[in-house]
Design a protein around this motif. Structure first.
Motif, PDB file in Angstrom:
ATOM      1  N   VAL A 148      10.501 -11.587 -32.596  1.00  0.00           N
ATOM      2  CA  VAL A 148      10.628 -11.060 -31.147  1.00  0.00           C
ATOM      3  C   VAL A 148      10.190  -9.558 -31.270  1.00  0.00           C
ATOM      4  CG1 VAL A 148      12.457 -10.528 -29.245  1.00  0.00           C
ATOM      5  CG2 VAL A 148      12.591 -12.481 -30.587  1.00  0.00           C
ATOM      6  N   THR A 149       9.606  -8.978 -30.029  1.00  0.00           N
ATOM      7  CA  THR A 149       9.178  -7.763 -29.977  1.00  0.00           C
ATOM      8  C   THR A 149       9.925  -7.155 -28.514  1.00  0.00           C
ATOM      9  OG1 THR A 149       7.259  -7.917 -31.151  1.00  0.00           O
ATOM     10  CG2 THR A 149       7.422  -5.905 -29.712  1.00  0.00           C
ATOM     11  N   ARG A 150      10.633  -6.132 -28.609  1.00  0.00           N
ATOM     12  CA  ARG A 150      11.086  -5.551 -27.258  1.00  0.00           C
ATOM     13  C   ARG A 150      10.596  -4.167 -26.990  1.00  0.00           C
ATOM     14  NH1 ARG A 150      17.245  -3.207 -26.816  1.00  0.00           N
ATOM     15  NH2 ARG A 150      17.291  -2.605 -24.338  1.00  0.00           N
ATOM     16  N   ARG A 151       9.825  -4.031 -25.904  1.00  0.00           N
ATOM     17  CA  ARG A 151       9.030  -2.831 -25.537  1.00  0.00           C
ATOM     18  C   ARG A 151      10.293  -1.875 -24.620  1.00  0.00           C
ATOM     19  NH1 ARG A 151       4.263  -2.730 -21.068  1.00  0.00           N
ATOM     20  NH2 ARG A 151       5.934  -2.888 -19.603  1.00  0.00           N
ATOM     21  N   PHE A 152      10.328  -0.683 -25.070  1.00  0.00           N
ATOM     22  CA  PHE A 152      10.807   0.322 -24.413  1.00  0.00           C
ATOM     23  C   PHE A 152       9.838   1.278 -23.623  1.00  0.00           C
ATOM     24  CE2 PHE A 152      13.776  -0.875 -27.811  1.00  0.00           C
ATOM     25  CZ  PHE A 152      14.920  -0.667 -27.167  1.00  0.00           C
ATOM     26  N   THR A 153       9.908   1.552 -22.477  1.00  0.00           N
ATOM     27  CA  THR A 153       8.955   2.490 -21.672  1.00  0.00           C
ATOM     28  C   THR A 153      10.033   3.842 -21.333  1.00  0.00           C
ATOM     29  OG1 THR A 153       7.698   0.505 -20.873  1.00  0.00           O
ATOM     30  CG2 THR A 153       7.414   2.736 -19.796  1.00  0.00           C
ATOM     31  N   ILE A 154       9.560   4.921 -22.113  1.00  0.00           N
ATOM     32  CA  ILE A 154      10.044   5.954 -21.832  1.00  0.00           C
ATOM     33  C   ILE A 154       9.396   7.037 -20.938  1.00  0.00           C
ATOM     34  CG2 ILE A 154      10.888   7.959 -22.778  1.00  0.00           C
ATOM     35  CD1 ILE A 154      10.756   5.179 -25.085  1.00  0.00           C
ATOM     36  N   ASN A 155      10.052   7.270 -19.894  1.00  0.00           N
ATOM     37  CA  ASN A 155       9.556   8.295 -18.907  1.00  0.00           C
ATOM     38  C   ASN A 155       9.392   9.684 -19.486  1.00  0.00           C
ATOM     39  OD1 ASN A 155       8.378   9.774 -16.709  1.00  0.00           O
ATOM     40  ND2 ASN A 155      10.492   9.370 -15.462  1.00  0.00           N
ATOM     41  N   ALA A 156       8.108   9.923 -19.720  1.00  0.00           N
ATOM     42  CA  ALA A 156       7.500  11.229 -20.319  1.00  0.00           C
ATOM     43  C   ALA A 156       6.577  12.080 -19.676  1.00  0.00           C
ATOM     44  CB  ALA A 156       7.602  10.966 -21.971  1.00  0.00           C
ATOM     45  N   GLN A 157       6.340  11.843 -18.361  1.00  0.00           N
ATOM     46  CA  GLN A 157       5.326  12.646 -17.614  1.00  0.00           C
ATOM     47  C   GLN A 157       5.705  14.136 -17.720  1.00  0.00           C
ATOM     48  OE1 GLN A 157       4.691  11.046 -13.760  1.00  0.00           O
ATOM     49  NE2 GLN A 157       4.392   8.902 -14.314  1.00  0.00           N
ATOM     50  N   LYS A 158       4.468  14.562 -17.892  1.00  0.00           N
ATOM     51  CA  LYS A 158       4.069  16.161 -18.048  1.00  0.00           C
ATOM     52  C   LYS A 158       2.912  16.482 -17.850  1.00  0.00           C
ATOM     53  CE  LYS A 158       5.224  20.280 -21.115  1.00  0.00           C
ATOM     54  NZ  LYS A 158       5.685  20.584 -22.460  1.00  0.00           N
ATOM     55  N   THR A 159       2.620  17.728 -16.957  1.00  0.00           N
ATOM     56  CA  THR A 159       1.446  18.219 -16.771  1.00  0.00           C
ATOM     57  C   THR A 159       1.170  19.590 -17.674  1.00  0.00           C
ATOM     58  OG1 THR A 159       1.414  17.433 -14.354  1.00  0.00           O
ATOM     59  CG2 THR A 159      -0.032  19.241 -14.894  1.00  0.00           C
ATOM     60  N   THR A 160       0.126  19.596 -18.369  1.00  0.00           N
ATOM     61  CA  THR A 160      -0.141  20.621 -18.896  1.00  0.00           C
ATOM     62  C   THR A 160      -1.366  21.258 -18.821  1.00  0.00           C
ATOM     63  OG1 THR A 160       1.155  19.617 -21.065  1.00  0.00           O
ATOM     64  CG2 THR A 160      -0.090  21.369 -21.478  1.00  0.00           C
ATOM     65  N   LYS A 161      -1.500  22.556 -18.793  1.00  0.00           N
ATOM     66  CA  LYS A 161      -3.057  23.098 -18.282  1.00  0.00           C
ATOM     67  C   LYS A 161      -3.864  23.439 -19.678  1.00  0.00           C
ATOM     68  CE  LYS A 161      -1.237  25.459 -14.129  1.00  0.00           C
ATOM     69  NZ  LYS A 161      -1.273  26.640 -13.296  1.00  0.00           N
ATOM     70  N   VAL A 162      -5.076  23.338 -19.496  1.00  0.00           N
ATOM     71  CA  VAL A 162      -5.968  23.550 -20.727  1.00  0.00           C
ATOM     72  C   VAL A 162      -6.520  24.866 -20.360  1.00  0.00           C
ATOM     73  CG1 VAL A 162      -8.007  22.884 -22.050  1.00  0.00           C
ATOM     74  CG2 VAL A 162      -6.329  21.054 -21.106  1.00  0.00           C
ATOM     75  N   TYR A 163      -6.370  25.845 -21.241  1.00  0.00           N
ATOM     76  CA  TYR A 163      -6.943  27.067 -21.120  1.00  0.00           C
ATOM     77  C   TYR A 163      -8.001  27.483 -21.728  1.00  0.00           C
ATOM     78  CZ  TYR A 163      -3.363  28.724 -17.934  1.00  0.00           C
ATOM     79  OH  TYR A 163      -2.089  29.169 -16.888  1.00  0.00           O
ATOM     80  N   PRO A 164      -8.745  28.384 -21.561  1.00  0.00           N
ATOM     81  CA  PRO A 164      -9.997  28.873 -22.607  1.00  0.00           C
ATOM     82  C   PRO A 164      -9.185  29.166 -23.794  1.00  0.00           C
ATOM     83  CG  PRO A 164     -10.059  30.117 -20.372  1.00  0.00           C
ATOM     84  CD  PRO A 164      -8.743  29.308 -20.397  1.00  0.00           C
TER      85      PRO A 164
END
Length: 440
Positions: A148-164
């Motif tokens: 048996v396999t159990r899936r955990f979906t963890i809410n980890a949404q995050k916005t990161t900016k890409v700079y020079p």
């Protein structure tokens, strides 16, 4: 969110039991064996289900990302996993990466001991500036019996900016402070003459210029004393970036504009380390950004935030308007480092009048790009008539690039023809050379 999965082994065993039931039609003694196996399989599945569902939060997962990512560099990302079960489990982790990476097969497998944690490190190399959204973390936990396999979906949404590329900027800054820029490929250019900015008087040591001997101090001290000079400071250095359509050309996933922005950021930082003033101009069909050259503490952050927002446009750049802005807003002689590109002699000659007027009032350095794809064609051997023709055309374009350098030199304009990956090092080399020659 949690999900429940039966692993492939259950279907294989179930298929074997089904075959036993089918075979029992011909051999009735197999029916009892198949029935026992089916009950055992059901008990094993139930035991695995209970083991992985004993705890509501069997696995805890979090993600650590930098506050901002650096374009064109390897940025370290860390996943933190902790096993709340009392028994070891095998886990598969799928981190939902930002869509810009177009990664559809990212997965990491590991084993966690009971009540133990681990970290998973990986690196991302963004090739465009902007906002990157990290989504959820999916953890698949396999029970001890592997049924048996159990899936955990963890809410980890995050916005990161890409700079020079601030990682590259910091590396060059540390090397400059430690006077070890040679380790990054920056050449040590000989000092021709010296500036007239006096620093202090010191005792003569072998190698000092005898022309700097201070005879009055020598007479008072009784030993040879020399004047020590330092590089002239507070000179204005402006990075000028063309945002027109010619800078949209891609190279190894990044545009020429991105390479220019990275080089401008590093050059501005090095000039501030050298106690010069750093400024910025971006332009296309109109002048876009003008940051007055300064060396106040917040200047570097202001440059970084400004460069982060720059995007290419699809119109031709107007050099006449650029000259007007420079003439009206930059009143003292400065070093102008123009990051642009010319693909033909005709395009250079169209802009030459404006470039000559800029060079009349300031020290102008034009930085443009070598087409590495054409260079590779010129270095390959031709095997048939078509390849001979292609190689001949490539050599013509490569020769025209070299002619552009001569054309600029004949008009008293400094220039650098460079491959994109060597842009930063070659630009810093030229800046330090100009400093050592007391040109600025």
């Amino acid at each position: 969110m949690q999900s429940f999965y039966l692993n492939k082994i259950v279907y294989y065993i179930g298929g074997a039991i089904a075959l036993c039931f089918i075979a029992s039609y011909f051999a009735p003694q197999l029916y009892s064996i198949a029935s026992v196996l089916l009950v055992l399989l059901f008990i094993a599945i139930l035991a695995d289900v209970l083991l992985v569902y004993l705890k509501k939060n069997g696995i805890i997962a979090t993600r650590t990302t930098p506050d901002r990512l650096s374009i064109g560099d390897e940025n370290r990302i860390t996943l933190h996993l902790f096993n709340n079960y009392n028994h070891p489990v095998a886990v598969s982790v799928i981190d939902e990466l930002p869509v810009q990476f177009q990664e559809r097969s990212w997965v990491r497998n590991t084993t966690l001991a009971g009540s133990q944690g681990t970290d998973i490190h990986y690196f991302l190399k963004p090739l465009t500036r902007g906002e990157y959204l990290f989504h959820d973390i999916n953890v698949f936990v396999t029970a001890p019996l592997r049924l048996v396999t159990r899936r955990f979906t963890i809410n980890a949404q995050k916005t990161t900016k890409v700079y020079p590329s601030f990682i590259q900027m910091r590396r060059f800054q540390l090397l400059a402070i430690a006077n070890r820029l040679q380790e990054a490929g920056v050449k040590r250019s000989p000092r021709l003459g010296h500036s007239m900015e006096f620093e202090h008087i010191k005792e003569y040591v072998r190698g000092d210029d005898y022309r700097t001997i201070n005879w009055k101090a020598t007479g008072r001290k009784g030993s040879i004393m020399v004047n020590n000079y330092t590089d002239e400071r507070s000179q204005q250095v402006y990075c000028i970036i063309n945002k027109g359509r010619v800078m949209k050309m891609p190279f190894e996933g990044m545009t020429l504009l991105d390479y220019s922005i990275n080089a401008a950021l590093v050059l501005s930082n090095i000039s501030l380390v050298k106690q010069d003033k750093a400024g910025l101009i971006t332009f296309a069909e109109n002048q876009d950004v003008f940051l007055t050259a300064d060396k106040r503490p917040g200047q570097m952050n202001l440059l970084l935030e400004t460069l982060y927002k720059q995007e290419t446009r699809f119109l031709e750049a107007d050099y006449e308007k650029l000259y007007t802005v420079i003439r009206n807003k930059i009143t003292s002689r400065s070093l102008l480092v123009l990051f642009t590109n010319f693909e033909s002699m005709e395009s250079l000659q169209r802009e030459m009048p404006a470039l000559k007027r800029m060079a009349h009032y300031h020290l102008l350095l034009v930085v443009f790009f070598e087409n590495t794809a054409i260079r590779e064609l010129t270095e390959t051997s031709a095997g048939d008539l078509e390849e001979v023709y292609i190689k001949t055309i490539a050599e013509k374009f490569a020769f025209e690039k070299r002619q552009m350098v001569k054309e600029l030199q004949q008009n008293g304009i400094l220039s650098i023809l460079t491959a994109p990956q060597q842009l930063t090092v070659n630009t810093i080399n030229k800046y330090l050379e100009l400093k050592n020659r007391a040109r600025i």
